[in-house]
Design an enzyme around this catalytic site. Structure first.
Site, PDB file in Angstrom:
ATOM      1  N   ARG A 247       0.849  -1.208   0.000  1.00 55.68           N
ATOM      2  CA  ARG A 247       0.000   0.000   0.000  1.00 55.68           C
ATOM      3  C   ARG A 247       0.881   1.254   0.000  1.00 55.68           C
ATOM      4  NH1 ARG A 247      -0.166  -2.686   4.469  1.00 55.68           N
ATOM      5  NH2 ARG A 247      -2.230  -3.538   4.132  1.00 55.68           N
ATOM      6  N   GLY A 248       0.215   2.413   0.020  1.00 60.33           N
ATOM      7  CA  GLY A 248       0.899   3.701   0.206  1.00 60.33           C
ATOM      8  C   GLY A 248       1.993   3.957  -0.816  1.00 60.33           C
ATOM      9  N   LYS A 324       5.445   8.102  20.615  1.00 56.35           N
ATOM     10  CA  LYS A 324       5.253   8.452  22.039  1.00 56.35           C
ATOM     11  C   LYS A 324       6.431   9.350  22.409  1.00 56.35           C
ATOM     12  CE  LYS A 324       1.865   5.805  23.785  1.00 56.35           C
ATOM     13  NZ  LYS A 324       0.603   6.505  23.808  1.00 56.35           N
ATOM     14  N   TYR A 381      11.473   7.065  15.686  1.00 60.13           N
ATOM     15  CA  TYR A 381      11.314   7.162  14.229  1.00 60.13           C
ATOM     16  C   TYR A 381      12.390   8.085  13.629  1.00 60.13           C
ATOM     17  CZ  TYR A 381       8.868   8.020   9.759  1.00 60.13           C
ATOM     18  OH  TYR A 381       8.529   8.121   8.434  1.00 60.13           O
ATOM     19  N   LYS A 385      15.311   7.264  10.910  1.00 60.90           N
ATOM     20  CA  LYS A 385      15.359   7.907   9.588  1.00 60.90           C
ATOM     21  C   LYS A 385      16.634   8.745   9.408  1.00 60.90           C
ATOM     22  CE  LYS A 385      11.537   6.181   8.005  1.00 60.90           C
ATOM     23  NZ  LYS A 385      11.566   5.213   6.906  1.00 60.90           N
ATOM     24  N   THR A 416      -1.018   9.117   3.077  1.00 64.52           N
ATOM     25  CA  THR A 416      -1.089   7.645   3.150  1.00 64.52           C
ATOM     26  C   THR A 416      -1.686   7.247   4.491  1.00 64.52           C
ATOM     27  OG1 THR A 416       1.030   7.315   4.258  1.00 64.52           O
ATOM     28  CG2 THR A 416       1.101   7.439   1.854  1.00 64.52           C
TER      29      THR A 416
HETATM   30  P1  NAD Z   1       2.250   2.704   4.923  1.00 62.60           P
HETATM   31  O1  NAD Z   1       2.021   2.343   6.347  1.00 62.60           O
HETATM   32  O2  NAD Z   1       1.101   3.156   4.089  1.00 62.60           O
HETATM   33  O3  NAD Z   1       2.970   1.474   4.182  1.00 62.60           O
HETATM   34  C1  NAD Z   1       4.115   0.852   4.732  1.00 62.60           C
HETATM   35  C2  NAD Z   1       4.175  -0.585   4.234  1.00 62.60           C
HETATM   36  O4  NAD Z   1       5.319  -1.207   4.859  1.00 62.60           O
HETATM   37  C3  NAD Z   1       2.923  -1.392   4.643  1.00 62.60           C
HETATM   38  O5  NAD Z   1       2.398  -2.080   3.538  1.00 62.60           O
HETATM   39  C4  NAD Z   1       3.470  -2.347   5.693  1.00 62.60           C
HETATM   40  O6  NAD Z   1       2.775  -3.602   5.732  1.00 62.60           O
HETATM   41  C5  NAD Z   1       4.924  -2.514   5.268  1.00 62.60           C
HETATM   42  N1  NAD Z   1       5.737  -2.972   6.377  1.00 62.60           N
HETATM   43  C6  NAD Z   1       5.791  -2.449   7.627  1.00 62.60           C
HETATM   44  N2  NAD Z   1       6.578  -3.214   8.413  1.00 62.60           N
HETATM   45  C7  NAD Z   1       7.011  -4.251   7.642  1.00 62.60           C
HETATM   46  C8  NAD Z   1       7.819  -5.373   7.892  1.00 62.60           C
HETATM   47  N3  NAD Z   1       8.340  -5.604   9.106  1.00 62.60           N
HETATM   48  N4  NAD Z   1       8.087  -6.236   6.883  1.00 62.60           N
HETATM   49  C9  NAD Z   1       7.546  -6.029   5.645  1.00 62.60           C
HETATM   50  N5  NAD Z   1       6.749  -4.980   5.356  1.00 62.60           N
HETATM   51  C10 NAD Z   1       6.476  -4.099   6.346  1.00 62.60           C
HETATM   52  O7  NAD Z   1       3.433   3.805   4.937  1.00 62.60           O
HETATM   53  P2  NAD Z   1       3.837   4.897   3.816  1.00 62.60           P
HETATM   54  O8  NAD Z   1       3.307   6.195   4.242  1.00 62.60           O
HETATM   55  O9  NAD Z   1       3.579   4.395   2.460  1.00 62.60           O
HETATM   56  O10 NAD Z   1       5.416   4.980   4.083  1.00 62.60           O
HETATM   57  C11 NAD Z   1       6.386   4.313   3.298  1.00 62.60           C
HETATM   58  C12 NAD Z   1       7.771   4.784   3.736  1.00 62.60           C
HETATM   59  O11 NAD Z   1       7.885   6.193   3.586  1.00 62.60           O
HETATM   60  C13 NAD Z   1       8.079   4.494   5.200  1.00 62.60           C
HETATM   61  O12 NAD Z   1       9.438   4.115   5.327  1.00 62.60           O
HETATM   62  C14 NAD Z   1       7.838   5.811   5.879  1.00 62.60           C
HETATM   63  O13 NAD Z   1       8.572   5.958   7.063  1.00 62.60           O
HETATM   64  C15 NAD Z   1       8.296   6.785   4.804  1.00 62.60           C
HETATM   65  N6  NAD Z   1       7.700   8.130   4.949  1.00 62.60           N
HETATM   66  C16 NAD Z   1       6.366   8.349   4.767  1.00 62.60           C
HETATM   67  C17 NAD Z   1       5.850   9.633   4.929  1.00 62.60           C
HETATM   68  C18 NAD Z   1       4.398   9.968   4.728  1.00 62.60           C
HETATM   69  O14 NAD Z   1       4.039  11.148   4.880  1.00 62.60           O
HETATM   70  N7  NAD Z   1       3.529   9.032   4.400  1.00 62.60           N
HETATM   71  C19 NAD Z   1       6.706  10.676   5.276  1.00 62.60           C
HETATM   72  C20 NAD Z   1       8.047  10.421   5.460  1.00 62.60           C
HETATM   73  C21 NAD Z   1       8.540   9.148   5.281  1.00 62.60           C
END
Ligand code: NAD
Length: 475
Positions: A247-248, A324, A381, A385, A416
């Protein structure tokens, strides 16, 4: 949920109140994004202005790029800027027109490229003012500004100051033009890397970079790369691994990689078998179910990639939050986030580099602006990162000889599931805390991944590229 602030923003009284509260006024107009795969002439009929400071050194590469990408070039200044367009302009049927400095543009420009590579004194920076002061209001909505410079390291103090001044200029103009959906970047070209400018310039002039702004981007010749760059289907024949693909951002990235020709191995947790397998079917890729936090995951991934004959593109996207404040955080939350977001990335990369990674590969890690700026409730987090940034910077020089680039993308607020979990008031404000006044889409990050994965991005390594619309935090 509906975009509440945009609706409120249409009401003049409410607009006044939002302003008094110091909140950015929402921008109803959505960013213009690409809707089709990569093409030979992505700037077809776009009006692109080229201007320069004294003694520019990159105008030949710009002229070649603009003509081959189908732009209608317009040079501002004297005749010397017409010269680099003569051969490529004729070859591609894209002759440059000239606008004397100080004269009004008769129509809006889609982009302004300013070659500042020859500026070596503070006095010569004045050329930026002379060009942008009259022209910036003529930039179209969702327009592009790209300034070209040189690294400041090793220069005389005044020369170095003039080159680094470009960064402040670009970051500021990005803030000024963001409200119309426009972006600005500084492309800093190391000596010897001039041939690598066109691919990067194409991307940052295109709608694919809609949510990247105010970024200094270094282009180097350090990693050996291909002589010819394919503009269409750039990932044909490549094998890609995307973790967290259910997803996402991961799902959208997998779709975009496949659309450019890659076979994508879509990895997610065994619990997410349904969406992972469905996506793999949709894009002609293959599913791989593994929990990356488990010690045995790396070996399973290596097995799968080896069976496919190796891997060219690795996208470490899987990530979690467990927010947290440190005083309230359990040790379990700390360990889980550091393990999934950072330790697993290092374990998987080590195993892949020792086995199936092919020559000329690409490693792309998802960081976050939280890793740059820090965030209340996100010590775990943000540490993970920021650790990703340390990881890519340390790894990049070690794999130069294999033609492998290693980069990180730091997204800002992207719509997302992860950000849907943020409390509503904070979410509404966070969306607007960027130059472009709105949140990004998973596709924006996916486009950045595809570009970094493409052969033309070989000049970029050890870099962190924020895909955050020029977020005001961590700037
Ligand atoms: P999301 O939660 O929509 O998707 C993350 C996916 O990673 C999920 O499908 C989940 O099942 C998978 N995942 C989590 N733990 C896992 C594991 N142990 N093994 C296998 N798969 C695993 O998140 P997103 O928003 O699409 O984020 C994707 C990346 O982008 C992440 O690394 C997040 O930290 C980074 N990010 C997102 C944002 C944002 O605004 N959405 C901002 C900064 C960084």
């Amino acid at each position: 949920m509906g975009d509440l602030l945009i609706e409120i923003g249409q009401n003049p009284h409410a607009r006044r109140l939002i302003k008094q509260l110091g909140l950015p006024i929402p921008m109803p107009e959505r960013l213009r994004r690409a809707t089709t795969p990569w093409e030979e002439r992505p700037l077809h009929d776009k009006d692109v202005v080229l201007a320069a400071g004294e003694n520019p050194t990159l105008t030949a590469a710009v002229a070649q790029t603009l003509a081959a990408a189908g732009a209608s070039p317009l040079v501002v200044g004297d005749d010397s800027l017409l010269e680099p367009f003569r051969t490529p302009g004729e070859a591609h049927g894209r002759p440059a027109r000239k606008l004397p400095l100080g004269e009004e543009l008769d129509r809006r420009a889609d982009a302004i490229v300013f070659d500042a590579s020859g500026i070596d004194s503070i006095a010569k920076l004045r050329a930026l003012y002379d060009v942008f002061h009259p022209l910036v209001t003529k930039l179209a909505r969702c327009g592009r500004v790209v300034v070209l410079g040189r690294p400041h390291e090793g220069l005389s103090p005044a020369h170095g100051a003039a080159q680094l001044a470009l960064e402040g200029f670009v970051r500021s103009i990005a803030k000024e033009i963001g409200k119309t959906g426009s972006t600005a970047q500084l492309l800093c070209v190391e000596p010897g890397a001039e041939e690598r400018l066109p691919a990067v310039l194409r991307f940052f002039l295109s709608p694919r970079s809609a949510f990247v702004s105010g970024q200094p981007i270094r282009i180097s010749a350090r990693v050996p790369g291909p002589k010819t760059i394919p503009w269409v289907q750039p990932l044909q024949g490549k094998i890609a691994l995307v973790t967290g693909a259910a997803r996402g951002i991961g799902a959208e990235t997998a779709r975009l990689l496949a659309a450019e020709g890659a076979h994508v191995v879509c990895l997610d947790r065994p619990d997410d078998d349904g969406p992972t397998s469905q996506l793999a079917r949709e894009i002609g890729g293959s599913p791989l179910l593994a929990d990356v936090s488990r010690p045995e995951a790396a070996a399973a991934i290596v097995d799968e990639l080896t069976k496919r004959g190796g891997v060219d593109i690795v996208v470490h996207n899987a990530g979690i939050t467990r927010d947290k404040t440190i005083a309230r955080m359990s040790g379990e939350y700390w360990d889980l986030v550091l393990n999934v977001n950072l330790d697993a990335v290092i374990r998987m990369t080590d195993a892949i580099l020792a086995g199936p990674m092919r020559q000329g590969g690409r490693i792309i890690c998802l960081s976050s602006i939280a890793g740059i700026a820090g965030n209340v409730g996100q010590t775990n987090y943000a540490a993970s990162k920021a650790g990703i940034i340390g990881f890519i910077k340390s790894l990049a020089p070690a794999v130069v000889d294999k033609g492998i680039t290693v980069n990180a993308i730091a997204p800002g607020f992207i719509e997302t599931r992860l950000t849907a979990a943020v409390p509503v008031a904070i979410r509404e404000v966070a969306r607007r805390m960027s130059n472009v006044g709105q949140g990004g889409l998973p596709k924006d990050v996916g486009e950045m991944v595809v570009f970094l994965a493409s052969p033309g991005a070989v000049g970029i390594t050890g870099s962190v590229i924020r895909t955050c619309g020029g977020a005001w935090i961590g700037a």
